[in-house]
Write an enzyme that holds these catalytic residues in place. Structure first.
Site, mmCIF file in Angstrom:
data_model
loop_
_atom_site.group_PDB
_atom_site.id
_atom_site.type_symbol
_atom_site.label_atom_id
_atom_site.label_comp_id
_atom_site.label_asym_id
_atom_site.label_seq_id
_atom_site.Cartn_x
_atom_site.Cartn_y
_atom_site.Cartn_z
ATOM 1 C CG HIS A 83 11.154 37.448 17.180
ATOM 2 N ND1 HIS A 83 10.908 36.310 15.922
ATOM 3 C CD2 HIS A 83 11.898 36.923 17.894
ATOM 4 C CE1 HIS A 83 11.622 35.345 16.352
ATOM 5 N NE2 HIS A 83 12.436 35.638 17.470
ATOM 6 C CG ASN A 85 6.688 24.891 8.153
ATOM 7 O OD1 ASN A 85 6.096 26.180 8.144
ATOM 8 N ND2 ASN A 85 7.682 24.460 7.906
ATOM 9 C CG ASP A 134 2.370 39.778 10.914
ATOM 10 O OD1 ASP A 134 1.452 39.529 11.920
ATOM 11 O OD2 ASP A 134 2.613 39.083 10.069
ATOM 12 C CB ALA A 177 7.430 33.857 8.238
ATOM 13 C CB CYS A 185 13.266 56.057 22.765
ATOM 14 S SG CYS A 185 14.752 57.059 23.081
#
Ligand SMILES: [Zn+2]
Length: 252
Positions: free
Chosen positions: A125, A224, A108, A26, A133
Site C-alpha cells: 500500500h 491476529n 508507516d 495494522a 506528484c
C-alpha cells in the site's frame, strides 16, 4: 492445544524453516500507537470524514479535501511512533538470515526503522513517508512537504510541474501497483513457513498471499487478535498480543 504448546510447536517450525515470509497488517503497528483505520476503534469507524480524505476522487477534485488532508498529515501518530517488540523480532529474524521477505499492508515504515532492509520489505500500500506528484510522478520526502505546510502552504504543489502532491500510498479508488502485488505473490510462493501477522486478511487481493503460500507447500501461522477467513486452513492460530508472541517464537 494450549497457547504454550502452540507457541512451542511454531518455534520448532521456525527452527527448521529455510524460507520464512511474513505478511503484516495494522495489528502489528497498533502496539506502537498507530490506530487501525478499519477496526472497531478505527479512525474511519469513528469519523466518516476521515475516509473521504483517503479517497482519491475527492482528493483530486476538491482543494478543501487536500487542505484538510495536509492538516491531518501534520499531526499523524506515525511521526512519533517507534517500532515495538513485534517489529524488532522480525528485524532479528532477518539478522539471523531466516527472513526471505516481509510483505506489509502498513504505510508507516516501522519495519525499516526496526532494522529490516528496504529490499526485503514489499509495501503493497506504499509509504506515507514520501509524497508523489500525481502529474509527473516525482517522489520527495514527506518531511519536506510537511515543512512547506507548516510554513504556510495549505496545499503544496509539485516543484517540478505544479501538479497535485499526495502521500505515496494507495488511496481508496486507486489501483494497486501491479508489479508490487506480483512480487508479493512471488515471494509468498517461495516460503516454506508463512506468517500472517496483525492482518484481518479481508483486504484482497493481498490476502490471497496466504493461499498462494499454502498451495506452494508452506506451513501457515496466523497471529491476529480477531478471527480471519483463513483460520480454518492455518497450521497454527495464535491470538496473544503480537509484541509478546513474536519474541517468544524467536527463542528457538
Ligand atoms: Zn510533478
Amino acid at each position: 492445544m494450549c497457547m504454550e504448546a502452540e507457541i512451542d510447536q511454531v518455534r520448532g517450525w521456525l527452527r527448521n524453516a529455510r524460507s520464512v515470509v511474513a505478511l503484516t497488517g495494522a495489528g502489528i503497528s497498533t502496539e506502537s500507537g498507530i490506530p487501525d483505520f478499519r477496526g472497531p476503534q478505527g479512525l474511519w469507524t469513528k469519523n466518516p470524514l476521515a475516509e473521504k480524505l483517503s479517497n482519491i476522487h475527492y482528493y483530486m477534485s476538491d482543494p478543501q479535501v487536500r487542505k484538510a488532508s495536509w492538516r491531518a498529515r501534520l499531526d499523524h501518530p506515525v511521526w512519533t511512533a517507534r517500532p515495538n517488540a513485534g517489529h524488532v523480532a522480525l528485524a532479528e529474524l532477518e539478522k539471523r538470515g531466516r527472513l526471505h521477505a516481509l510483505i506489509t499492508q502498513n504505510i508507516d515504515e516501522l519495519h525499516q526503522l526496526a532494522g529490516n532492509s528496504p529490499e526485503k520489505v514489499v509495501e503493497v500500500h506504499g509509504t506515507m513517508r514520501k509524497v508523489v506528484c500525481m502529474a509527473c510522478g516525482t517522489e520527495r520526502p514527506m518531511a519536506e512537504a510537511l515543512h512547506r505546510v507548516r510554513t504556510g502552504e495549505e496545499d503544496p504543489a509539485c516543484h517540478v510541474c505544479g501538479g497535485i502532491l499526495k502521500s505515496a500510498t494507495v488511496s481508496f479508488g486507486q489501483p494497486l501497483v501491479s508489479n508490487v502485488i506480483e512480487r508479493a505473490f512471488r515471494v509468498a510462493a517461495q516460503a516454506d513457513l508463512f506468517f500472517a501477522i496483525g492482518s484481518s486478511l479481508r483486504v484482497y487481493p493481498i490476502a490471497n498471499a496466504v493461499q498462494v503460500a499454502r498451495e506452494a507447500g508452506a506451513r501457515i501461522v496466523i497471529l491476529n487478535a480477531e478471527e480471519t477467513p483463513y483460520d480454518d486452513t492455518a497450521d497454527a492460530v495464535i491470538r496473544d498480543p503480537i509484541g509478546r508472541v513474536l519474541p517468544q517464537l524467536l527463542a528457538y
